[in-house]
Design a protein around this motif. Structure first.
Motif, PDB file in Angstrom:
ATOM      1  N   GLY A 122     -45.102 -46.863 -22.019  1.00 36.63           N
ATOM      2  CA  GLY A 122     -46.360 -46.514 -22.666  1.00 36.63           C
ATOM      3  C   GLY A 122     -46.168 -45.543 -23.823  1.00 36.63           C
ATOM      4  O   GLY A 122     -47.082 -44.783 -24.155  1.00 36.63           O
ATOM      5  N   LEU A 123     -45.000 -45.584 -24.437  1.00 39.29           N
ATOM      6  CA  LEU A 123     -44.670 -44.668 -25.526  1.00 39.29           C
ATOM      7  C   LEU A 123     -44.515 -45.434 -26.830  1.00 39.29           C
ATOM      8  O   LEU A 123     -44.192 -46.623 -26.827  1.00 39.29           O
ATOM      9  CB  LEU A 123     -43.366 -43.922 -25.229  1.00 39.29           C
ATOM     10  CG  LEU A 123     -43.331 -43.101 -23.950  1.00 39.29           C
ATOM     11  CD1 LEU A 123     -41.909 -42.626 -23.672  1.00 39.29           C
ATOM     12  CD2 LEU A 123     -44.283 -41.930 -24.052  1.00 39.29           C
ATOM     13  N   GLU A 124     -44.690 -44.746 -27.929  1.00 42.70           N
ATOM     14  CA  GLU A 124     -44.497 -45.307 -29.259  1.00 42.70           C
ATOM     15  C   GLU A 124     -43.402 -44.490 -29.943  1.00 42.70           C
ATOM     16  O   GLU A 124     -43.547 -43.280 -30.126  1.00 42.70           O
ATOM     17  CB  GLU A 124     -45.785 -45.221 -30.067  1.00 42.70           C
ATOM     18  CG  GLU A 124     -45.711 -45.797 -31.452  1.00 42.70           C
ATOM     19  CD  GLU A 124     -45.595 -47.312 -31.480  1.00 42.70           C
ATOM     20  OE1 GLU A 124     -44.998 -47.829 -32.435  1.00 42.70           O
ATOM     21  OE2 GLU A 124     -46.098 -47.961 -30.550  1.00 42.70           O
ATOM     22  N   PRO A 125     -42.286 -45.111 -30.322  1.00 41.55           N
ATOM     23  CA  PRO A 125     -41.216 -44.343 -30.966  1.00 41.55           C
ATOM     24  C   PRO A 125     -41.610 -43.934 -32.377  1.00 41.55           C
ATOM     25  O   PRO A 125     -42.382 -44.622 -33.048  1.00 41.55           O
ATOM     26  CB  PRO A 125     -40.039 -45.318 -30.993  1.00 41.55           C
ATOM     27  CG  PRO A 125     -40.669 -46.672 -30.998  1.00 41.55           C
ATOM     28  CD  PRO A 125     -41.934 -46.531 -30.205  1.00 41.55           C
ATOM     29  N   ASP A 126     -41.082 -42.812 -32.822  1.00 42.72           N
ATOM     30  CA  ASP A 126     -41.259 -42.373 -34.206  1.00 42.72           C
ATOM     31  C   ASP A 126     -40.037 -42.822 -34.979  1.00 42.72           C
ATOM     32  O   ASP A 126     -38.906 -42.606 -34.538  1.00 42.72           O
ATOM     33  CB  ASP A 126     -41.356 -40.850 -34.293  1.00 42.72           C
ATOM     34  CG  ASP A 126     -42.647 -40.311 -33.724  1.00 42.72           C
ATOM     35  OD1 ASP A 126     -43.658 -41.028 -33.769  1.00 42.72           O
ATOM     36  OD2 ASP A 126     -42.638 -39.182 -33.230  1.00 42.72           O
ATOM     37  N   GLU A 127     -40.267 -43.428 -36.117  1.00 38.58           N
ATOM     38  CA  GLU A 127     -39.161 -43.835 -36.973  1.00 38.58           C
ATOM     39  C   GLU A 127     -39.161 -42.920 -38.189  1.00 38.58           C
ATOM     40  O   GLU A 127     -40.192 -42.702 -38.818  1.00 38.58           O
ATOM     41  CB  GLU A 127     -39.340 -45.286 -37.406  1.00 38.58           C
ATOM     42  CG  GLU A 127     -38.191 -45.811 -38.208  1.00 38.58           C
ATOM     43  CD  GLU A 127     -38.318 -47.300 -38.498  1.00 38.58           C
ATOM     44  OE1 GLU A 127     -37.408 -47.833 -39.151  1.00 38.58           O
ATOM     45  OE2 GLU A 127     -39.302 -47.922 -38.088  1.00 38.58           O
ATOM     46  N   LEU A 128     -38.004 -42.376 -38.496  1.00 43.16           N
ATOM     47  CA  LEU A 128     -37.873 -41.435 -39.592  1.00 43.16           C
ATOM     48  C   LEU A 128     -36.847 -41.968 -40.578  1.00 43.16           C
ATOM     49  O   LEU A 128     -35.722 -42.303 -40.194  1.00 43.16           O
ATOM     50  CB  LEU A 128     -37.424 -40.072 -39.051  1.00 43.16           C
ATOM     51  CG  LEU A 128     -37.177 -38.968 -40.050  1.00 43.16           C
ATOM     52  CD1 LEU A 128     -38.483 -38.582 -40.745  1.00 43.16           C
ATOM     53  CD2 LEU A 128     -36.597 -37.762 -39.335  1.00 43.16           C
TER      54      LEU A 128
ATOM     55  N   LEU B  63     -30.865 -34.272 -43.345  1.00 44.28           N
ATOM     56  CA  LEU B  63     -30.712 -35.316 -42.323  1.00 44.28           C
ATOM     57  C   LEU B  63     -29.740 -36.391 -42.789  1.00 44.28           C
ATOM     58  O   LEU B  63     -28.916 -36.879 -42.010  1.00 44.28           O
ATOM     59  CB  LEU B  63     -32.065 -35.936 -41.976  1.00 44.28           C
ATOM     60  CG  LEU B  63     -33.042 -35.047 -41.239  1.00 44.28           C
ATOM     61  CD1 LEU B  63     -34.376 -35.762 -41.064  1.00 44.28           C
ATOM     62  CD2 LEU B  63     -32.489 -34.613 -39.897  1.00 44.28           C
ATOM     63  N   LEU B  64     -29.823 -36.744 -44.055  1.00 45.64           N
ATOM     64  CA  LEU B  64     -28.912 -37.740 -44.612  1.00 45.64           C
ATOM     65  C   LEU B  64     -27.472 -37.250 -44.520  1.00 45.64           C
ATOM     66  O   LEU B  64     -26.576 -37.993 -44.110  1.00 45.64           O
ATOM     67  CB  LEU B  64     -29.281 -38.048 -46.063  1.00 45.64           C
ATOM     68  CG  LEU B  64     -28.521 -39.175 -46.747  1.00 45.64           C
ATOM     69  CD1 LEU B  64     -28.696 -40.483 -46.004  1.00 45.64           C
ATOM     70  CD2 LEU B  64     -28.979 -39.312 -48.189  1.00 45.64           C
ATOM     71  N   ASP B  65     -27.246 -35.986 -44.852  1.00 47.14           N
ATOM     72  CA  ASP B  65     -25.905 -35.413 -44.751  1.00 47.14           C
ATOM     73  C   ASP B  65     -25.408 -35.411 -43.309  1.00 47.14           C
ATOM     74  O   ASP B  65     -24.238 -35.693 -43.039  1.00 47.14           O
ATOM     75  CB  ASP B  65     -25.884 -33.981 -45.287  1.00 47.14           C
ATOM     76  CG  ASP B  65     -26.098 -33.908 -46.793  1.00 47.14           C
ATOM     77  OD1 ASP B  65     -25.956 -34.944 -47.481  1.00 47.14           O
ATOM     78  OD2 ASP B  65     -26.441 -32.810 -47.276  1.00 47.14           O
TER      79      ASP B  65
ATOM     80  N   PRO C  14     -28.307 -46.208 -36.369  1.00 53.71           N
ATOM     81  CA  PRO C  14     -29.484 -45.398 -36.046  1.00 53.71           C
ATOM     82  C   PRO C  14     -29.126 -44.251 -35.104  1.00 53.71           C
ATOM     83  O   PRO C  14     -28.165 -44.341 -34.348  1.00 53.71           O
ATOM     84  CB  PRO C  14     -30.423 -46.384 -35.354  1.00 53.71           C
ATOM     85  CG  PRO C  14     -29.496 -47.324 -34.650  1.00 53.71           C
ATOM     86  CD  PRO C  14     -28.288 -47.443 -35.572  1.00 53.71           C
ATOM     87  N   VAL C  15     -29.908 -43.231 -35.162  1.00 49.81           N
ATOM     88  CA  VAL C  15     -29.748 -42.069 -34.286  1.00 49.81           C
ATOM     89  C   VAL C  15     -30.941 -42.030 -33.341  1.00 49.81           C
ATOM     90  O   VAL C  15     -32.089 -42.136 -33.774  1.00 49.81           O
ATOM     91  CB  VAL C  15     -29.679 -40.755 -35.096  1.00 49.81           C
ATOM     92  CG1 VAL C  15     -29.618 -39.555 -34.171  1.00 49.81           C
ATOM     93  CG2 VAL C  15     -28.470 -40.771 -36.028  1.00 49.81           C
TER      94      VAL C  15
ATOM     95  N   MET D 229     -34.346 -50.818 -34.305  1.00 48.44           N
ATOM     96  CA  MET D 229     -35.607 -50.216 -33.931  1.00 48.44           C
ATOM     97  C   MET D 229     -36.348 -51.096 -32.924  1.00 48.44           C
ATOM     98  O   MET D 229     -37.128 -50.604 -32.148  1.00 48.44           O
ATOM     99  CB  MET D 229     -36.430 -49.971 -35.199  1.00 48.44           C
ATOM    100  CG  MET D 229     -37.665 -49.188 -34.974  1.00 48.44           C
ATOM    101  SD  MET D 229     -37.302 -47.504 -34.447  1.00 48.44           S
ATOM    102  CE  MET D 229     -38.914 -46.901 -34.210  1.00 48.44           C
ATOM    103  N   ARG D 230     -36.051 -52.387 -32.958  1.00 47.31           N
ATOM    104  CA  ARG D 230     -36.733 -53.298 -32.032  1.00 47.31           C
ATOM    105  C   ARG D 230     -36.469 -52.905 -30.583  1.00 47.31           C
ATOM    106  O   ARG D 230     -37.392 -52.876 -29.762  1.00 47.31           O
ATOM    107  CB  ARG D 230     -36.302 -54.739 -32.297  1.00 47.31           C
ATOM    108  CG  ARG D 230     -37.098 -55.732 -31.462  1.00 47.31           C
ATOM    109  CD  ARG D 230     -36.708 -57.138 -31.747  1.00 47.31           C
ATOM    110  NE  ARG D 230     -35.895 -57.562 -30.616  1.00 47.31           N
ATOM    111  CZ  ARG D 230     -34.964 -58.484 -30.680  1.00 47.31           C
ATOM    112  NH1 ARG D 230     -34.682 -59.084 -31.796  1.00 47.31           N
ATOM    113  NH2 ARG D 230     -34.284 -58.809 -29.604  1.00 47.31           N
ATOM    114  N   THR D 231     -35.224 -52.605 -30.246  1.00 45.24           N
ATOM    115  CA  THR D 231     -34.886 -52.217 -28.878  1.00 45.24           C
ATOM    116  C   THR D 231     -35.660 -50.975 -28.478  1.00 45.24           C
ATOM    117  O   THR D 231     -36.231 -50.919 -27.387  1.00 45.24           O
ATOM    118  CB  THR D 231     -33.370 -51.963 -28.743  1.00 45.24           C
ATOM    119  OG1 THR D 231     -32.675 -53.178 -29.047  1.00 45.24           O
ATOM    120  CG2 THR D 231     -33.002 -51.510 -27.359  1.00 45.24           C
ATOM    121  N   ALA D 232     -35.687 -49.978 -29.343  1.00 44.33           N
ATOM    122  CA  ALA D 232     -36.415 -48.737 -29.038  1.00 44.33           C
ATOM    123  C   ALA D 232     -37.902 -49.022 -28.834  1.00 44.33           C
ATOM    124  O   ALA D 232     -38.514 -48.503 -27.902  1.00 44.33           O
ATOM    125  CB  ALA D 232     -36.223 -47.717 -30.149  1.00 44.33           C
TER     126      ALA D 232
END
Length: 65
Positions: A12-18, A26-28, A35-36, A1-4
């Motif tokens: 100037g964007l903030e990634p969403d982590e799910l 989603l797990l299936d 990470p996706v 997630m650090r790279t993203a």
């Protein structure tokens, strides 16, 4: 997630982590690919987020208008 986070900050964007463990469908679908990376709702990368590829994807996504 650090790279993203770092690359998104350049735009100037903030990634969403799910957390996919909270959604069985989603797990299936993605448990073997974490990470996706999704950009505008479409899967663009998985396993390892490449910063150069992410920059290109974000340039394309933010310049499309």
């Amino acid at each position: 997630m650090r790279t993203a986070r770092e690359v998104c900050a350049e735009f100037g964007l903030e990634p969403d982590e799910l957390d996919i463990t909270e959604d069985q469908s989603l797990l299936d679908a993605y448990s073997e690919e974490i990470p996706v990376l999704r950009v505008n709702g479409q899967v663009k990368d998985f396993w390892k987020i490449d910063p150069q590829r992410l920059r290109r994807l974000l340039r394309e996504a933010t310049s499309a208008g």
